[in-house]
Design an enzyme around this catalytic site. Structure first.
Site: not given
Length: 355
Positions: A173-174, A200, A293, A296
């Protein structure tokens, strides 16, 4: 708790006011200043010492990309970019993430978005997340310039590759675009398995990300299409706002792209991808959880491990994770086999394929 001090940089007075009002509505955030272009933003940064900067991409005098490079050279800080929804905006945003921005926010309807309130929760959440980012992993000296050379396959992996079916699944993600570049550019062209990836990211951005990484890598990298058969030496990135699952069709594997409901707030979801892999009997499974973050991927990893205890799970180490949430959550289950800094993840994947 001290409030997060934010500097808002945007050439539109309307957008400066709206973003400031949105951020100031959160009890943990305080906007300490605004600036009307990149040059003004850098001057204000040096005077005000913010914790986080929101930075528009398209501005006169000094645009957001130039300002970002200056910030990362002079005094690296967590920066959240504001981007348009266009294809061109997606490509520019990916450059910003490459140069060291922590994350980005899509303006809902162009440079001056009268409906910016629609994404209030996202703006607040991303600024709060950026404040806790490991900016040292993205600052000067750690920028990605020339991609690393691909690693060679070992004799053992070469011996196994004809008679061993393997699937590699990555969740991120991030901080993901930089992390994926580190990992994928080190994989050799004859990598003997398909890779499936959930990053993401919204629509348009995943396609631009795949095209950019494909140009830098020896393996093929593309945005996944519904029903296509998965090939060795190819990485498939889930399209933004769609889940990607893997299903068996005869002796082959295929991408199953769906618009099912978001899972724990995510679409695409790492959990959805990992869980689909749990049903693939006769395949060696390698799961990789990188920077991001939240948690998931943790539940999906647990499902796969329960179904196939021989699954190898790899997580990114805290020192290189921009945000350690997803890897930390996976590690805390006790099911992760190896924790590696980002520069060693490719080697960890190749080693997992040897056995």
């Amino acid at each position: 708790m001290n409030r997060i001090k934010v500097l808002v940089v945007d050439d539109s007075a309307f957008m400066r006011k709206m973003i400031s009002d949105i951020l100031n509505s959160d009890p943990f955030i305080e906007v300490i200043g605004t600036a009307r272009n990149g040059k003004d933003g850098i001057d204000k940064m040096e005077k005000l010492s913010p914790d986080v900067i929101t930075l528009d991409i398209e501005m006169p005098i000094m645009d957001g990309l130039t300002a970002l490079k200056n910030i990362m050279d002079r005094n690296p800080l967590p920066v959240v970019m504001l981007s348009s929804l266009t294809q061109e905006g997606a490509e520019t945003t990916l450059k910003a993430l490459q140069f060291g921005a922590v994350d980005f926010i899509q303006k809902p309807s162009g440079p001056i978005s009268l409906d910016i309130e629609k994404i209030k929760e996202s703006i607040v959440r991303k600024v709060r997340e950026a404040a806790s980012a490991n900016i040292a992993s993205m600052s000067k000296g750690n920028e990605l310039t020339e991609p690393p050379s691909p690693l060679p396959l070992t004799v053992q992996t070469k011996a196994n590759k004809e008679n061993r079916k393997t699937i590699v699944a990555i969740g991120v993600s991030t901080g993901g675009p930089r992390a994926l570049q580190q990992v994928l550019t080190q994989l050799p062209a004859d990598f003997p398995a398909p890779l499936v990836i959930v990053q993401h990211m919204p629509p348009k951005f995943t396609k631009s990300l795949a095209e950019r990484l494909d140009k830098l890598s020896a393996i093929t990298i593309k945005e996944a299409e519904h029903g296509e058969l998965l090939q060795k030496g190819t990485a498939y990135i889930a399209p933004g706002d769609f889940h990607m699952k893997v299903k068996k069709i005869g002796m082959s594997l295929a991408a199953n792209i769906t618009k099912d409901q978001p899972i724990r707030g995510h679409r695409p979801s790492v959990d959805a991808l990992f869980e689909s892999i749990s049903t693939l009997h006769g395949y060696k499974k390698i799961l990789v959880v990188l920077t991001g973050m939240g948690s998931d991927g943790t539940h999906g990893m647990q499902v796969v491990k329960q179904e196939d205890p021989g699954t190898i799970a790899i997580a990114e180490a805290s020192e290189t994770s921009v945000v350690f949430g997803m890897p930390k959550s996976a590690i805390q289950t006790g099911l992760v086999n190896q924790v590696s800094p980002i520069q060693d993840i490719s080697q960890s994947i190749l080693k997992a394929m040897e056995n």
